[in-house]
Design a protein around this motif. Structure first.
Motif, PDB file in Angstrom:
ATOM      1  N   MET A 114       0.824  -1.201   0.000  1.00  0.00           N
ATOM      2  CA  MET A 114       0.000   0.000   0.000  1.00  0.00           C
ATOM      3  C   MET A 114       0.863   1.258   0.000  1.00  0.00           C
ATOM      4  O   MET A 114       0.622   2.195  -0.763  1.00  0.00           O
ATOM      5  N   SER A 115       1.892   1.285   0.847  1.00  0.00           N
ATOM      6  CA  SER A 115       2.709   2.495   0.985  1.00  0.00           C
ATOM      7  C   SER A 115       3.540   2.765  -0.265  1.00  0.00           C
ATOM      8  O   SER A 115       3.834   3.913  -0.588  1.00  0.00           O
ATOM      9  N   LYS A 116       3.907   1.697  -0.974  1.00  0.00           N
ATOM     10  CA  LYS A 116       4.732   1.868  -2.180  1.00  0.00           C
ATOM     11  C   LYS A 116       3.924   1.714  -3.469  1.00  0.00           C
ATOM     12  O   LYS A 116       4.473   1.646  -4.559  1.00  0.00           O
ATOM     13  N   LYS A 117       2.599   1.634  -3.295  1.00  0.00           N
ATOM     14  CA  LYS A 117       1.670   1.568  -4.434  1.00  0.00           C
ATOM     15  C   LYS A 117       2.004   0.417  -5.384  1.00  0.00           C
ATOM     16  O   LYS A 117       2.036   0.591  -6.609  1.00  0.00           O
ATOM     17  N   LYS A 118       2.257  -0.751  -4.801  1.00  0.00           N
ATOM     18  CA  LYS A 118       2.545  -1.937  -5.613  1.00  0.00           C
ATOM     19  C   LYS A 118       1.231  -2.613  -5.985  1.00  0.00           C
ATOM     20  O   LYS A 118       0.683  -3.408  -5.234  1.00  0.00           O
ATOM     21  N   ALA A 119       0.718  -2.273  -7.150  1.00  0.00           N
ATOM     22  CA  ALA A 119      -0.608  -2.727  -7.574  1.00  0.00           C
ATOM     23  C   ALA A 119      -0.709  -4.247  -7.640  1.00  0.00           C
ATOM     24  O   ALA A 119      -1.732  -4.830  -7.249  1.00  0.00           O
ATOM     25  N   ASP A 120       0.333  -4.917  -8.123  1.00  0.00           N
ATOM     26  CA  ASP A 120       0.290  -6.381  -8.258  1.00  0.00           C
ATOM     27  C   ASP A 120       0.149  -7.055  -6.902  1.00  0.00           C
ATOM     28  O   ASP A 120      -0.659  -7.993  -6.743  1.00  0.00           O
ATOM     29  N   ASP A 121       0.920  -6.598  -5.924  1.00  0.00           N
ATOM     30  CA  ASP A 121       0.852  -7.188  -4.586  1.00  0.00           C
ATOM     31  C   ASP A 121      -0.508  -6.927  -3.948  1.00  0.00           C
ATOM     32  O   ASP A 121      -1.080  -7.813  -3.303  1.00  0.00           O
ATOM     33  N   MET A 122      -1.031  -5.738  -4.136  1.00  0.00           N
ATOM     34  CA  MET A 122      -2.342  -5.413  -3.564  1.00  0.00           C
ATOM     35  C   MET A 122      -3.441  -6.252  -4.213  1.00  0.00           C
ATOM     36  O   MET A 122      -4.383  -6.677  -3.545  1.00  0.00           O
ATOM     37  N   ALA A 123      -3.314  -6.482  -5.508  1.00  0.00           N
ATOM     38  CA  ALA A 123      -4.306  -7.293  -6.230  1.00  0.00           C
ATOM     39  C   ALA A 123      -4.355  -8.718  -5.685  1.00  0.00           C
ATOM     40  O   ALA A 123      -5.416  -9.356  -5.659  1.00  0.00           O
ATOM     41  N   LYS A 124      -3.197  -9.214  -5.228  1.00  0.00           N
ATOM     42  CA  LYS A 124      -3.153 -10.566  -4.656  1.00  0.00           C
ATOM     43  C   LYS A 124      -3.704 -10.592  -3.233  1.00  0.00           C
ATOM     44  O   LYS A 124      -4.349 -11.558  -2.823  1.00  0.00           O
ATOM     45  N   LEU A 125      -3.436  -9.545  -2.483  1.00  0.00           N
ATOM     46  CA  LEU A 125      -3.781  -9.547  -1.061  1.00  0.00           C
ATOM     47  C   LEU A 125      -5.211  -9.089  -0.774  1.00  0.00           C
ATOM     48  O   LEU A 125      -5.798  -9.501   0.231  1.00  0.00           O
ATOM     49  N   LYS A 126      -5.784  -8.266  -1.644  1.00  0.00           N
ATOM     50  CA  LYS A 126      -7.127  -7.756  -1.374  1.00  0.00           C
ATOM     51  C   LYS A 126      -8.168  -8.876  -1.250  1.00  0.00           C
ATOM     52  O   LYS A 126      -8.961  -8.870  -0.290  1.00  0.00           O
ATOM     53  N   PRO A 127      -8.188  -9.857  -2.167  1.00  0.00           N
ATOM     54  CA  PRO A 127      -9.169 -10.954  -2.014  1.00  0.00           C
ATOM     55  C   PRO A 127      -8.979 -11.719  -0.701  1.00  0.00           C
ATOM     56  O   PRO A 127      -9.971 -12.130  -0.071  1.00  0.00           O
TER      57      PRO A 127
END
Length: 211
Positions: A114-127
């Motif tokens: 979240m802090s580094k705006k890593k979209a790929d990592d967030m896409a994996k963790l949000k679900p």
């Protein structure tokens, strides 16, 4: 760390010479905050930054006994010390553990994403976050809203352990100014001999306090 004279001085906005508290904005916030303990000083350092600054009125309201609300009742234990608002990176991590049952490792990965705006990592963790919230009987709308709030906040969040170190040095310098004003301000002026504009501010403050 519990010298009342120090907190009284800070509450008057008397921050000249005090680490991190010398700016006009910080001194104004001291007068609003009226810190009573080290936690308040740590919070002030974390609040006076882009992003969290917007939440200052909410923090001040809670600090002085006003109404405090939480994004979800389960977050009271995480956000109680900051009167219902996300202020530290560590709180983002704790929130994901309390709400979604994340492990410490998952919580840290989420905060960094979240802090580094890593979209790929967030896409994996949000679900995984939403699924964990569902298991904890948190409805999907609330879970989505909280995740969005965490994501937005984490872009600006301060690391509390870092702020705590700054806060400690702030308190030390405030303690010295309160209890040893002549000696402390003499040292402060010596350190500013090559910075005349800042030196003049300190000299004026000395005169104000009959030093």
């Amino acid at each position: 760390l519990d010298d009342r004279k120090v907190y009284d001085m800070l509450g008057r906005g008397d921050g000249i010479g005090v680490f991190q508290m010398e700016g006009t904005g910080m001194r104004s916030l001291l007068r609003e905050m009226k810190p009573q303990n080290l936690e308040h000083i740590i919070a002030q350092i974390s609040l006076y930054r882009p992003g969290p600054m917007e939440e200052i009125p909410r923090y001040i309201q809670g600090r002085h006994g006003g109404k405090v609300s939480y994004p979800h009742p389960k977050l009271e234990s995480v956000l109680k010390e900051t009167y219902g608002m996300l202020l530290y990176q560590e709180q983002v991590m704790q929130a994901s553990q309390v709400l979604a049952g994340f492990t410490g490792g998952q919580a840290e990965t989420l905060m960094k994403a979240m802090s580094k705006k890593k979209a790929d990592d967030m896409a994996k963790l949000k679900p995984l976050f939403l699924e964990g919230c569902q298991k904890n009987d948190i409805d999907s709308h609330s879970a989505e809203e909280i995740f969005g709030r965490m994501e937005e906040f984490a872009k600006y969040a301060f690391n509390k352990s870092h702020a705590a170190y700054y806060g400690l040095v702030s308190y030390w310098t405030a303690y010295l100014k309160t209890n040893y004003p002549s000696e402390f301000m003499a040292c402060k002026m010596t350190s500013l001999l090559e910075k005349k504009d800042k030196l003049l501010v300190v000299i004026e403050d000395c005169r104000k306090h009959d030093v």
